[in-house]
Design an enzyme around this catalytic site. Sequence first.
Site, PDB file in Angstrom:
ATOM      1  N   HIS A 118      19.195  58.479  58.207  1.00 47.35           N
ATOM      2  CA  HIS A 118      18.505  59.402  57.597  1.00 47.35           C
ATOM      3  C   HIS A 118      19.467  60.177  56.587  1.00 47.35           C
ATOM      4  O   HIS A 118      20.590  60.339  56.719  1.00 47.35           O
ATOM      5  CB  HIS A 118      18.050  60.488  58.766  1.00 47.35           C
ATOM      6  CG  HIS A 118      17.473  59.934  59.728  1.00 47.35           C
ATOM      7  ND1 HIS A 118      15.783  59.606  59.449  1.00 47.35           N
ATOM      8  CD2 HIS A 118      17.439  59.671  61.105  1.00 47.35           C
ATOM      9  CE1 HIS A 118      15.419  59.276  60.496  1.00 47.35           C
ATOM     10  NE2 HIS A 118      16.305  59.001  61.510  1.00 47.35           N
ATOM     11  N   GLY A 152      48.141  25.049  43.084  1.00 48.36           N
ATOM     12  CA  GLY A 152      48.795  24.017  44.079  1.00 48.36           C
ATOM     13  C   GLY A 152      48.592  24.575  45.509  1.00 48.36           C
ATOM     14  O   GLY A 152      48.242  26.028  45.701  1.00 48.36           O
ATOM     15  N   ASP A 169      50.538   7.943  61.619  1.00 45.68           N
ATOM     16  CA  ASP A 169      49.541   7.015  61.214  1.00 45.68           C
ATOM     17  C   ASP A 169      49.908   7.060  59.477  1.00 45.68           C
ATOM     18  O   ASP A 169      49.295   6.486  58.793  1.00 45.68           O
ATOM     19  CB  ASP A 169      48.440   7.819  61.064  1.00 45.68           C
ATOM     20  CG  ASP A 169      48.411   9.095  60.716  1.00 45.68           C
ATOM     21  OD1 ASP A 169      49.217   9.638  59.994  1.00 45.68           O
ATOM     22  OD2 ASP A 169      47.090   9.875  61.003  1.00 45.68           O
ATOM     23  N   CYS A 180      17.170  58.636  52.919  1.00 42.68           N
ATOM     24  CA  CYS A 180      16.156  58.930  52.329  1.00 42.68           C
ATOM     25  C   CYS A 180      16.802  60.029  50.977  1.00 42.68           C
ATOM     26  O   CYS A 180      17.823  60.575  51.235  1.00 42.68           O
ATOM     27  CB  CYS A 180      15.131  59.853  52.919  1.00 42.68           C
ATOM     28  SG  CYS A 180      13.900  59.131  54.092  1.00 42.68           S
ATOM     29  N   GLU A 236      24.971  62.525  43.043  1.00 40.76           N
ATOM     30  CA  GLU A 236      25.459  63.126  41.990  1.00 40.76           C
ATOM     31  C   GLU A 236      26.836  63.892  42.197  1.00 40.76           C
ATOM     32  O   GLU A 236      27.821  63.519  41.334  1.00 40.76           O
ATOM     33  CB  GLU A 236      24.409  64.213  41.299  1.00 40.76           C
ATOM     34  CG  GLU A 236      23.552  63.306  40.279  1.00 40.76           C
ATOM     35  CD  GLU A 236      22.385  64.402  40.109  1.00 40.76           C
ATOM     36  OE1 GLU A 236      22.061  64.204  38.978  1.00 40.76           O
ATOM     37  OE2 GLU A 236      21.820  65.095  40.867  1.00 40.76           O
ATOM     38  N   SER A 293      54.443  28.866  46.946  1.00 46.25           N
ATOM     39  CA  SER A 293      53.062  28.526  46.868  1.00 46.25           C
ATOM     40  C   SER A 293      52.885  27.276  46.682  1.00 46.25           C
ATOM     41  O   SER A 293      51.711  26.896  45.958  1.00 46.25           O
ATOM     42  CB  SER A 293      52.871  29.486  45.505  1.00 46.25           C
ATOM     43  OG  SER A 293      53.479  29.173  44.643  1.00 46.25           O
ATOM     44  N   GLU A 309      53.398  25.366  44.077  1.00 42.24           N
ATOM     45  CA  GLU A 309      52.902  24.819  42.936  1.00 42.24           C
ATOM     46  C   GLU A 309      53.653  23.761  42.208  1.00 42.24           C
ATOM     47  O   GLU A 309      52.943  22.790  41.590  1.00 42.24           O
ATOM     48  CB  GLU A 309      53.374  26.061  41.864  1.00 42.24           C
ATOM     49  CG  GLU A 309      52.435  27.198  42.037  1.00 42.24           C
ATOM     50  CD  GLU A 309      50.924  27.050  41.809  1.00 42.24           C
ATOM     51  OE1 GLU A 309      50.367  26.838  40.623  1.00 42.24           O
ATOM     52  OE2 GLU A 309      50.348  27.091  42.671  1.00 42.24           O
TER      53      GLU A 309
END
Length: 1723
Positions: free
Chosen positions: A444, A1023, A1004, A477, A491, A987, A989
């Site tokens: 409300h 990366g 494997d 509202c 406002e 990172s 890269e």
Amino acid sequence: MRKLLLLIAASLLGVGLYAQNAKIKLDAPTTRTTCTNNSFKQFDASFSFNEVELTKVETKGGTFASVSIPGAFPTGEVGSPEVPAVRKLIAVPVGATPVVRVKSFTEQVYSLNQYGSEKLMPHQPSMSKSDDPEKVPFAYNAAAYARKGFVGQELTQVEMLGTMRGVRIAALTINPVQYDVVANQLKVRNNIEIEVSFQGADEVATQRLYDASFSPYFETAYKQLFNRDVYTDHGDLYNTPVRMLVVAGAKFKEALKPWLTWKAQKGFYLDVHYTDEAEVGTTNASIKAFIHKKYNDGLAASAAPVFLALVGDTDVISGEKGKKTKKVTDLYYSAVDGDYFPEMYTFRMSASSPEELTNIIDKVLMYEKATMPDKSYLEKALLIAGADSYWNPKIGQQTIKYAVQYYYNQDHGYTDVYSYPKAPYTGCYSHLNTGVGFANYTAHGSETSWADPSVTATQVKALTNKNKYFLAIGNCCVTAQFDYPQPCFGEVMTRVKEKGAYAYIGSSPNSYWGEDYYWSVGANAVFGVQPTFEGTSMGSYDATFLEDSYNTVNSIMWAGNLAATHAENIGNVTHIGAHYYWEAYHVLGDGSVMPYRAMPKTNTYTLPASLPQNQASYSIQASAGSYVAISKDGVLYGTGVANASGVATVNMTKQITENGNYDVVITRSNYLPVIKQIQAGEPSPYQPVSNLTATTQGQKVTLKWDAPSAKKAEGSREVKRIGDGLFVTIEPANDVRANEAKVVLAADNVWGDNTGYQFLLDADHNTFGSVIPATGPLFTGTASSNLYSANFEYLIPANADPVVTTQNIIVTGQGEVVIPGGVYDYCITNPEPASGKMWIAGDGGNQPARYDDFTFEAGKKYTFTMRRAGMGDGTDMEVEDDSPASYTYTVYRDGTKIKEGLTATTFEEDGVAAGNHEYCVEVKYTAGVSPKVCKDVTVEGSNEFAPVQNLTGSAVGQKVTLKWDAPNGTPNPNPNPNPGTTTLSESFENGIPASWKTIDADGDGHGWKPGNAPGIAGYNSNGCVYSESFGLGGIGVLTPDNYLITPALDLPNGGKLTFWVCAQDANYASEHYAVYASSTGNDASNFTNALLEETITAKGVRSPEAIRGRIQGTWRQKTVDLPAGTKYVAFRHFQSTDMFYIDLDEVEIKANGKRADFTETFESSTHGEAPAEWTTIDADGDGQGWLCLSSGQLDWLTAHGGTNVVASFSWNGMALNPDNYLISKDVTGATKVKYYYAVNDGFPGDHYAVMISKTGTNAGDFTVVFEETPNGINKGGARFGLSTEADGAKPQSVWIERTVDLPAGTKYVAFRHYNCSDLNYILLDDIQFTMGGSPTPTDYTYTVYRDGTKIKEGLTETTFEEDGVATGNHEYCVEVKYTAGVSPKKCVNVTINPTQFNPVKNLKAQPDGGDVVLKWEAPSAKKAEGSREVKRIGDGLFVTIEPANDVRANEAKVVLAADNVWGDNTGYQFLLDADHNTFGSVIPATGPLFTGTASSNLYSANFEYLIPANADPVVTTQNIIVTGQGEVVIPGGVYDYCITNPEPASGKMWIAGDGGNQPARYDDFTFEAGKKYTFTMRRAGMGDGTDMEVEDDSPASYTYTVYRDGTKIKEGLTETTYRDAGMSAQSHEYCVEVKYAAGVSPKVCVDYIPDGVADVTAQKPYTLTVVGKTITVTCQGEAMIYDMNGRRLAAGRNTVVYTAQGGYYAVMVVVDGKSYVEKLAVK
């Protein structure tokens, strides 16, 4: 993931189980909607549904059933039965009429009676949030419910809606369900195949209109069209750059300038007009006509504005009354085509004065430019579903939970999400002050407030969130009713200076519950059921998080309005309608802002060194999708978008024709902006530095760079003639001092025979022509041994000798010598053993090999390179400038020169202010300067001692609880906060560094790999690393066990690991991984205990694209605390198979520094109780462990400091054999413990040990590091007071100091008192822990104040509780104490309300069979029933009655209390006669009870109850109450009583006097059941007297009321448990409130979520066996077997057998109407 699957299965297993809901399986395996064969002529579509769900609904009109289908929404005429429909928005070509042809479908009829279902619920109209649900009539059309036969809409419907931004929009509706209300049957049409054709389509006009109006900023809207793929994909924005039409009040011309300049710099082509222009005008009609003309003219020129900015309040741009809302709206300024769809994103910067507009603009500029000093607030969000007893549990809670589940969570980078889906809302708006990036309230509202919880426009003006501006959305509202007589809530939120929001989305008229629900989460959401992403259309939350769209504030609002458009039903006015919502919602503030979603990413970019003049375009590198703009002085020159390769072609609409600095701005949704300047003109001839890097540590910035790649910038290459046909090349270099030159001789086995060269230099330059011949060899045969040393000052090599067979030569490689600059004779020799000659090399190169008077210039480097030249050899000479002063470096910060004249390639600056800075380095040459090379640097923290964050305070009864967050950043004693020492940052890269280790444990051949496979992208760059569970290229299914291990780390105090992880394929996301730490080695066997282990689930991938299409999953950041001593960290990918890849990126480890030293004084502990915040173990089980003692209670005790100590006894009135542990809190990082102890001076042998644990706090976890038996302490020394206790004196020793070193890895410290007996005690005080490491960001503690008084210090936890706080208002403050100072206090007000009705505690909900069992604890105090009551019980005698609780309902409690009233250790007895016949006979009316000696059975013969229980009729008795109290519980009833005071001196058994409020003797006194009577003895003049206090002790002083999902299901309970039968299979919210005579407590609630369905473990009325893969169920009822997708696999009565394939299954049995469900796994 398994639990989630079981939850899904449990919901699917609801068929016929419970009356609450059921699911009907349909004739399709999945629910699916597709659009295929899409063209301008037609498209095909299919719709299939796999289930219909029935839900029982209680209404004012009775009990009904709601029917729903995933992806559908409820429709129907108001009051008629409600059925689901599917609605899709479709694009329709220009000139076309859409026609639908149904190609095929299936049809089945289902009897709802077979599912125990009631009639379908009548469809109800939309309910405004301003309506009172209790007053809204229930719509019920009796005629519709009497109609026989199947009723429903046509299977397909299509309706034209209008044109939205160049696309004609229609609604396609599929009505799969019809209903026969009389027969209670559903007819479901399924597997529907249709063709939608566009008759009369003009393809050319359609594409032309789309091209002319297209903008990627409308991608959010276009993505909601069912057949959106029909249009050509526009991947570049430079063909359609962003255009904005601005219409503003004339008074705002000056105030607007900074905003206009920024928007132009950002790449917006602006068309700005003011109301004082005649063409614009001041009336609504003229302004609207002007805007429409501007749009249409722009459309004709393929330059239609994207944004419409209205600047000013209604006094300058009035708006108009909505056709549907009847409230003010701006819609019709932008709805150009005559329908209700706008063509432009419209926002209003509503301001009544230039100053208010400046307030808005300042916030926008700070937010968009990201110049706020602390960006961490962007990672926080506030989500509130406000109070409404009816709609909150149906819509409000579901809305907020959807937002948190899918978006506002850690997976999306949010560190703090303040979610309030329901009451209590205590302190919710305090987060606006401390900082959030997004705030959403749904419930409300009023013109000037969010209503409940309330925050008003006035309170907004008092916010303190300076520099932390947010986007606010109010789904309520009238909060955006901008023509309200005073500024509306939205406002005010945007206009306030240096606080509030930069933009607000809200409704001008009343909004509606259902439509606001759809607006947020998407259409098709069912009321009261938690919505899913897959089951709803796109809503505003979804649109906000679209990864690759130009998300703006306006596009969020559009997505919400389109969701409401989805839900409008064709032909039935059942919803308030899309037209209403397009008129209703507005953006106040700047709607063109792209909101940040948590912490924005950093753009990777490369700018050119300069911008040459008169070019049509420029190439600039930036992150893909970035928008790049070039401007100057607020004039936009060109824009472009970076393509998938990260290259933006900036197309210049205005070419650069003059030199100067030009602005380059790079923006992208959810990326920090790049704002730089580039100089225009020809490329500089002066080379800049390269590879500039910047790192920060605290407030220290370190720059490093490489020198210019070549040193040719001082001048052009110089070719110098030095002889006939001989030239030397001179170019820059640097190596030697200014007065010196360097000579280098280089060769590469020129002759292939290992003969080489020597260089001989004569500084006297007088050997040419004599020693050095003009032609021929230097010598032949044997030369004088001193030939070289006598004639040549400098030789290469230095040991060159005049021997033709010498080895001291340059064969391969080079030698060098530094000589003073000057004139030399020189020659280059080539000894040849075969000929016996010392040749001088030939002149086949660019320089003679022998020279008379050659000048070697100072500061030059001369390189002579020997080479073959025909049949001979020769010398090539290169001369480089070797002067150290050929250039220097200059460093700039934020455009200001801060250092020049540098010659080193590194620079450091300390004490840099927090925030974003640009550092630049330029090279200064003699003849000019190079272009600057720049780097952005962010310095964290602030220049003060950081305070706590998000302080909240709450009160229950008289207990106050404070909670807060640690200081922002990680402050240290500098005093500048320091983010900590970064030990590792990777990172990937450049692949996996060599210092990292990989282990392929499964062997494997596929381990962790660098992320260069197709489609793999790093989190914030190209990366990353990945590990496979399915390999491409024919590899197939893998079962990985792969380790990725960091280099060795140094973390003596532990650290914090952060990393980003994602599944490569969102549809195959179940990759399992773990993170381990090792303090020893880096082999797989060293990693045993996982710090984090999880399976990435498909449900965890929340990106809308990731769910709808098979692309890379969402990156999620994870944080792990690393233990002290961590040496290696391992990432392990295992227990996964047949998925795809797991991706890992941005791994960062920060070392924890020293924790603050702290001292335990025990001053916060309570006398006679276990010490606060310590753990105690009474290992010997005698009931006497460590406890706190206070010198204020014991005369013999003196604390080392303060008043409190802790003690353990080996004698306490009797011999004890203690084995007592006193265990600290976590002290990880502690290196020493210092403490003080004392014992009884006369019995000093109490043995103790100091022990440590590196693991837990069980007794077995500890080992001894120090122990001793105190002996002979202070014999004959001081005494510290004597006890008055009966056992005589207890002399205390002096305090002894001890310091014990703690081993590395210590986590807990214990003091153990043991191996002693029958001595006395050991005392401890002032235990100080010294923490290891150097002072770092975590080196602080917390201090708490109440009303200005310090009440607690040394806290390390972020919570504090205080009980027994006095009634009234209190200010609590918390400050952070650092080594070097303290932070500002953060304060909060807390009110202790004496009339508060205390709630229950520790409410829990657990399954039990098919039931849900609730359990709770009684209220902490039972004084809430009423106010204090004073009751008259006799002449001048009053009794005070107040609430309490202790005894059973038919009993009363009598308490006798005294405090050595007479000071002579005489006390009192209380005698009660239940027959009440002793008064006047045994109990005299006056005088003593007896004098002298009484019969020994006087008491036992006459009084049934005594206090104390061993009271005896002896005037010298010790069985009395002297100090303290005694009590007895008696049946409620009438009694005679007396209170006696034996007096040995007089030989009399006195009866106490009547000096108090109650007689000490009484005839027929009624002790009421359920009461507690406290008789307190006191002096009264020369006598004594009794004060009696009566407390209500009845357990029935209150009762409990239980609620389920907001509905009261039980009241009047007195027990603290309740069983809700048959409810365990569904999720519910349970609440319990306490009902007192004078009021009710707040509800305490708990969410019950079934784990599958509750397991039945005892007395199961069935048998279940699994043999191999065969499941057999036997019962006297019905049995069903389901898989984890909820599909029924087998069913029957009594016996059901099913052969499984392996996996998880659920078995459900129904016996005697009760259901049982059991989970099982088949291998």
